[in-house]
Design a protein around this motif. Structure first.
Motif, PDB file in Angstrom:
ATOM      1  N   GLY A 152       0.824  -1.085   0.274  1.00 57.37           N
ATOM      2  CA  GLY A 152       0.376   0.072  -0.209  1.00 57.37           C
ATOM      3  C   GLY A 152       0.935   1.271   0.329  1.00 57.37           C
ATOM      4  O   GLY A 152       1.931   0.745   0.355  1.00 57.37           O
ATOM      5  N   GLU A 153       0.338   2.265  -0.214  1.00 58.58           N
ATOM      6  CA  GLU A 153       1.193   3.671  -0.960  1.00 58.58           C
ATOM      7  C   GLU A 153       1.780   3.724   0.760  1.00 58.58           C
ATOM      8  O   GLU A 153       2.887   4.387   0.901  1.00 58.58           O
ATOM      9  N   GLU A 154       0.855   4.072   1.619  1.00 61.68           N
ATOM     10  CA  GLU A 154       2.053   3.956   3.509  1.00 61.68           C
ATOM     11  C   GLU A 154       3.018   3.111   3.282  1.00 61.68           C
ATOM     12  O   GLU A 154       3.656   3.686   3.929  1.00 61.68           O
ATOM     13  N   ASN A 155       3.190   1.842   2.974  1.00 60.06           N
ATOM     14  CA  ASN A 155       4.045   0.660   3.721  1.00 60.06           C
ATOM     15  C   ASN A 155       4.714   1.809   2.288  1.00 60.06           C
ATOM     16  O   ASN A 155       6.191   1.387   2.915  1.00 60.06           O
ATOM     17  N   VAL A 156       4.570   1.574   1.504  1.00 58.55           N
ATOM     18  CA  VAL A 156       5.686   2.271   0.436  1.00 58.55           C
ATOM     19  C   VAL A 156       6.224   3.547   0.559  1.00 58.55           C
ATOM     20  O   VAL A 156       7.462   3.314   0.951  1.00 58.55           O
ATOM     21  N   ALA A 157       5.689   4.648   1.075  1.00 62.50           N
ATOM     22  CA  ALA A 157       6.222   5.588   1.717  1.00 62.50           C
ATOM     23  C   ALA A 157       7.456   4.791   3.163  1.00 62.50           C
ATOM     24  O   ALA A 157       8.500   6.026   2.932  1.00 62.50           O
ATOM     25  N   ALA A 158       6.949   4.570   3.682  1.00 62.55           N
ATOM     26  CA  ALA A 158       7.560   3.782   5.344  1.00 62.55           C
ATOM     27  C   ALA A 158       8.682   3.588   4.373  1.00 62.55           C
ATOM     28  O   ALA A 158       9.939   3.340   5.618  1.00 62.55           O
ATOM     29  N   MET A 159       8.534   2.241   4.178  1.00 60.41           N
ATOM     30  CA  MET A 159      10.097   1.970   3.526  1.00 60.41           C
ATOM     31  C   MET A 159      10.728   2.936   2.993  1.00 60.41           C
ATOM     32  O   MET A 159      11.825   2.637   3.175  1.00 60.41           O
ATOM     33  N   LEU A 160      10.570   3.405   2.226  1.00 63.73           N
ATOM     34  CA  LEU A 160      11.170   4.672   1.589  1.00 63.73           C
ATOM     35  C   LEU A 160      12.297   5.573   2.860  1.00 63.73           C
ATOM     36  O   LEU A 160      13.403   5.813   2.478  1.00 63.73           O
ATOM     37  N   ALA A 161      11.103   6.380   3.753  1.00 64.64           N
ATOM     38  CA  ALA A 161      11.638   6.735   4.215  1.00 64.64           C
ATOM     39  C   ALA A 161      12.858   6.220   5.484  1.00 64.64           C
ATOM     40  O   ALA A 161      13.839   6.178   6.266  1.00 64.64           O
TER      41      ALA A 161
END
Length: 266
Positions: free
Chosen positions: A71-80
């Motif tokens: 999901g979008e939040e998971n992807v953003a969390a992985m990148l951050a």
């Protein structure tokens, strides 16, 4: 030092120091991953919020990023989190779950690898072949290939990304692009329990937290998976009792267990 002694030395350091292993992982395996890391001796933390993930990653012993439910939040969390980990010198283990299954998953994997180097990539043969640029088929999260089918692709991917690559399966192939190790062990019941592949990546993170030799740490993590899996299968009636036994055996695993349950193939 042989494989069992070296792997057990790292396991003893995990039990002694209980390193914080931060997981941005998928919704299916969060509980399994946390419980297996606890049984191993590590201290797991699970998060999906980008700012929280970045702050935790900066103070962790290792970061594990798993794109199983992207999901979008998971992807953003992985990148951050991976960016914060790199800035803090924290090793990053990446699990490219079903990387070739859909265009979105290929995009997520591309963004993770282009954002900056990871320390270790651990996946099944289909996932590693897809990351290396092939058109490998997958059946959802399951591989359609044997580990050795992806051995050369793993070496190419390791050289391209400047990291260690592990192809897990009936045999485990671990390579840094120059040297490769093939491990045997484990049991056919292991893929019948959801999330044990993801557990392997989490264990790689735990071993990276106590051993910065990424090739050795990955081999040792996979040796523990193989030995615990083989012992857990003995006496298990099926996947349910296997998983309970797997947790118990992780908690008490000895050097002799590692000697009997994992071996390097010539």
């Amino acid at each position: 030092m042989n494989l069992a002694s070296a792997a057990f030395a790292d396991l003893a350091r995990i039990r002694e120091t209980q390193p914080l292993v931060v997981n941005v992982t998928n919704n299916v395996v969060t509980n399994t991953t946390a419980n297996t890391l606890l049984a191993l001796g590590a201290s797991p933390a699970m998060t999906h919020h980008p700012a929280d993930a970045a702050q935790l990653a900066a103070v962790a012993g290792a970061l594990v990023c798993n794109m199983g439910t992207p999901g979008e939040e998971n992807v953003a969390a992985m990148l951050a989190a991976s960016d914060a980990a790199r800035q803090a010198g924290v090793p990053v283990a990446f699990d490219p779950v079903a990387a070739g299954a859909t265009p979105w998953r290929r995009e997520v994997a591309r963004r993770m690898l282009e954002a900056g180097p990871v320390t270790v990539i651990r996946g099944n043969a289909s996932e590693i072949l897809a990351l290396a640029g092939g058109s490998a088929a997958s059946r959802g999260v399951d591989s359609m290939y044997a580990s050795l089918d992806a051995a050369e692709a793993a070496a190419v991917l390791a050289r391209k990304c400047g990291c260690v690559v592990c192809v897990s399966g009936e045999l485990d192939v671990v390579t840094d692009g120059q040297s490769s190790v093939t491990l045997a062990g484990g049991h056919a019941l292991m893929p019948r329990v959801t999330g044990l592949g993801c557990t392997a990546t989490a264990f790689v993170g735990a071993f990276l937290a106590v051993n910065r030799d990424a090739l050795a740490a990955t081999v040792h993590a996979m040796a523990v998976m193989a030995a615990a899996g083989g012992l857990a299968a003995a006496g298990a009636a099926g996947p349910g009792s296997f998983f309970v036994r797997f947790l118990d055996i992780l908690y008490t695993l000895t050097e002799a267990d590692l000697e009997a349950g994992a071996r390097v193939l010539p």
